[in-house]
Each structure stands twice: as C-alpha cells, then as structure tokens.
Design a protein around this motif. Sequence first.
Motif, short mmCIF file in Angstrom:
data_model
loop_
_atom_site.label_atom_id
_atom_site.label_comp_id
_atom_site.label_asym_id
_atom_site.label_seq_id
_atom_site.Cartn_x
_atom_site.Cartn_y
_atom_site.Cartn_z
N TYR A 276 0.85 -1.21 0.00
CA TYR A 276 0.00 0.00 0.00
C TYR A 276 0.88 1.25 0.00
O TYR A 276 0.61 2.22 -0.71
CB TYR A 276 -0.91 -0.02 1.23
N ARG B 191 -5.34 1.48 -7.77
CA ARG B 191 -4.04 0.96 -7.32
C ARG B 191 -4.09 -0.56 -7.38
O ARG B 191 -4.74 -1.21 -6.55
CB ARG B 191 -3.76 1.47 -5.91
N HIS C 24 0.07 13.49 -5.06
CA HIS C 24 -0.34 12.47 -4.09
C HIS C 24 0.62 11.26 -4.12
O HIS C 24 0.21 10.11 -4.05
CB HIS C 24 -1.77 12.00 -4.39
N ARG D 270 -0.06 8.42 -6.56
CA ARG D 270 -1.10 7.45 -6.20
C ARG D 270 -2.44 7.79 -6.82
O ARG D 270 -3.40 7.04 -6.69
CB ARG D 270 -1.26 7.42 -4.68
C1 HOC Z 1 -8.45 3.31 0.25
C2 HOC Z 1 -8.01 4.48 1.00
O1 HOC Z 1 -4.30 9.49 1.00
C3 HOC Z 1 -3.85 7.35 0.04
C4 HOC Z 1 -4.40 8.13 1.20
C5 HOC Z 1 -5.73 7.73 1.69
C6 HOC Z 1 -6.77 7.32 0.70
C7 HOC Z 1 -8.10 6.94 1.29
C8 HOC Z 1 -8.74 5.76 0.72
O2 HOC Z 1 -3.83 6.14 0.10
O3 HOC Z 1 -3.39 7.92 -0.93
#
Ligand code: HOC
Length: 400
Positions: free
Chosen positions: A26, A166, A277, A280
């Motif tokens: 993750y 992702r 980000h 991501r």
């Molecule tokens: C599935 C998670 O900013 C990221 C964070 C949180 C995203 C929220 C949803 O993983 O980029």
Amino acid sequence: DLSKITNIEDLRQVAERKVPRMFYDYVDSGSWTETTYHNNETDFDRIKLRQRVMINMEGRSLATEMLGMPVNMPVAIAPTGFTGMMWADGEIHAARAAEKFGVPFSLSTMSICSIEDVATHTSAPFWFQLYMMRDQEFIANLIRRAKEANCSALILTADLQVLGQRHKDIKNGLSAPPKPTLANILNLMTKPQWCMNMLGTKRRTFGNIVGHAKNVEDISSLSAWTAEQFDPALSWDDVARIKDMWGGKLIIKGIMEPEDAIMAARSGADALVVSNHGGRQLDGAPSSIAALSDIIQAVHAENSDIEVWLDSGIRSGQDVLKAISLGAKGTLIGRAFLYGLGAYGEDGVRRALEIIYKECDISMAFCGHTNIQEVTDDILVNGTYEQLKSALPYIAPMRW
Ligand code: HOC
C-alpha cells in the motif's frame, strides 16, 4: 542501534521484511502503471547541484518556518492513510518522533489512531487532514474534533475526490485489520513482531471514521465508501466555507497547475502543496518537482503571500534542498517516514528524520551555503528555466 542505517533505502528494506505484504505494498506503490510514482523520484536525480569551495561552512542551520511556525528543518510529516498498520499505534509513534525532532506531524482522516488518540499521547499541536465529503455534519464534526484537539492547521486534500486505481491494493485485498484468509495468515506468520505489537493495541481500524462509516474495512468497501462519501463536486467555494468553519491556518494539498495555484492563493489558503499524491492518483501527471517552478512563478505574479510547499518523491535531504532551491518554502515526506515507522516504530521515524536532516545539511554545505533560508536556485547546475527544461523534458511551459 540504528547507526548502520544510513539512508532511507536501508529503512525501506527493513520495512519490507517486517510489515505484512498488503500494508507494505500500500505504501510502496502508485496508481496504474506507476510511471508518475517513479518519475517523482527520478526527476529529482536529474537536477544537479553546483559544488562550491573555499566558503566558510561553519554555523550551519536548517531552521526555518512553515506557516509562521518554527521548524528544525523545512520538512513536515505528510498525512498518510493506514499508518497504524505499518506499526501498532503508528500515528502516535510518528507524531512523537516529529515532536521530538521539531517538525510538524499531520494526521490523515484515514488514520488508524484517531484525532483524540494522537492528542492524548503527544503535547505539540499537530495538523489534521480533511477530505471534502458530502455529509456536511460529519465534516463539521471532524473540524470540531480537530479544534478541540488543538490542531494548529487544517490540510484540505484537493486531489482525492475519486480514488486512483491501485492494482496492488486490489490484488492484495487491502483491509484494516487484515482478513483471516489463508494467504494473509501465511504472510502474517512471517511477521511475528508486527503480530505481537498489533495484539497489544486496540487500534486496528480507522479511528476517525469508525461509527460514521459502517463496514469500510477492506479495499472494495473503502473504494465504494469514498465513491459514495467524497464529494466529487468539491469547488473553490467549498474551500472558503471550510476556511470559515475552521478559522485557522488552511493548507490545500494536491496542486499541480498554475491556474489552480492562483485559485488557491485567491481562496485565502495559507499554504498550498504541489503534489500528485505520491503518484497514487493521476498516473500520467508530471512529477511534482517538474511542476514546481511554474507554480512558484504564477503565485509570485499574483503577488500572493501563500506559501508553496512540495511533496511526492522526496527520499533524501538532497531532494529537500532541491525543492527549497527552486522556491518551495517547505516539504512533506510520506514514504520516507513510513519506511522508518515500519522498520523500527518511533525510533525508525526519528532515524528517517535524522538521515534527511544530515543529507540536507551536508549537501547545503557542499553548495556553499550555511543557512537554508538563503538557498536559491544558484545552487543548481540547471537552475534557470531553460536549463531545467533540458533536465526535465516535460516541465510545464512558462505561461505566467
Ligand atoms: C483506500 C483508502 O491518502 C492514500 C491516502 C488515503 C486514501 C483513502 C482511501 O492512500 O493515498
């Protein structure tokens, strides 16, 4: 003894061994083809520093201010989701390390430890990160909780109204806590320290949204929840409204284009974060360092005093120095501290901060400077726009 841990890559390797696969992946991944995710790092390497000699390097200082708050170096801990899954009570450990080091800590809405958990276990005020959601009562409630916890700034994330795809998270069946599938059990058996630590805490799911969001522990329910809850109609009018509700320092995170930077400056925000980000969200976007100069110029042309910060791709103190030299007033680190956290908890975050500090300090000295506040693009071989363009071919055209 972490003295043999000399760079962020060392911490990454230890974290990879210790943290369950789904949580390590993750952190250590981007969306889609991960091109933007990788470019964030490789573009920093293309920017070269000018070595200067015969300049007195004594009495160096990285101390500066972010939003008028004194910081030991221009680095803050970024808000990151699932942080308490890298290490039990991870947000508390990271916040404590940041507090001791004299840099700001930011808590994500999607953290495992809640606002109250972190406030109870720390004394320095921290920053709280917010997503704009449709449920206005819930937003007001989060803002109220952040105020009650004495948070000193609110970060509004602008680039996650839809969730980037992702692939690793989907394949791993990311969830907090992990589901007892055969694959997870086999993987957890290889991570005994993580399991022992986790058994010792009650904080194993999202502390800020629990009670509000039902059954959002896995990636498909989380994606469905974000799709349902996060407001796709987020606009600059909402920013003004949030600013009023909050009444304190406001930071907008996720700006990649000069026209959006100008809107952020006009919205009354106190700082903006040039950020994709961490690669991501929109795969195919340029690296954040390639987007920086154009945004700085736009903000200057606007005569705005909004502070411009940068995140995405920072893995060393040299990266921090390069961002500062191109005009950023501060930076945020995500993965760099998360690797430290996954590897050694609070000690690992402290080590990550020490490494970044030392790399920034020594590199600044080699470039002939003793005060981070005086560093400009004269430390770069390719400091002018035209020269940068040859290092970063897809740097945004000068439009402002
Ligand atoms: C599935 C998670 O900013 C990221 C964070 C949180 C995203 C929220 C949803 O993983 O980029």
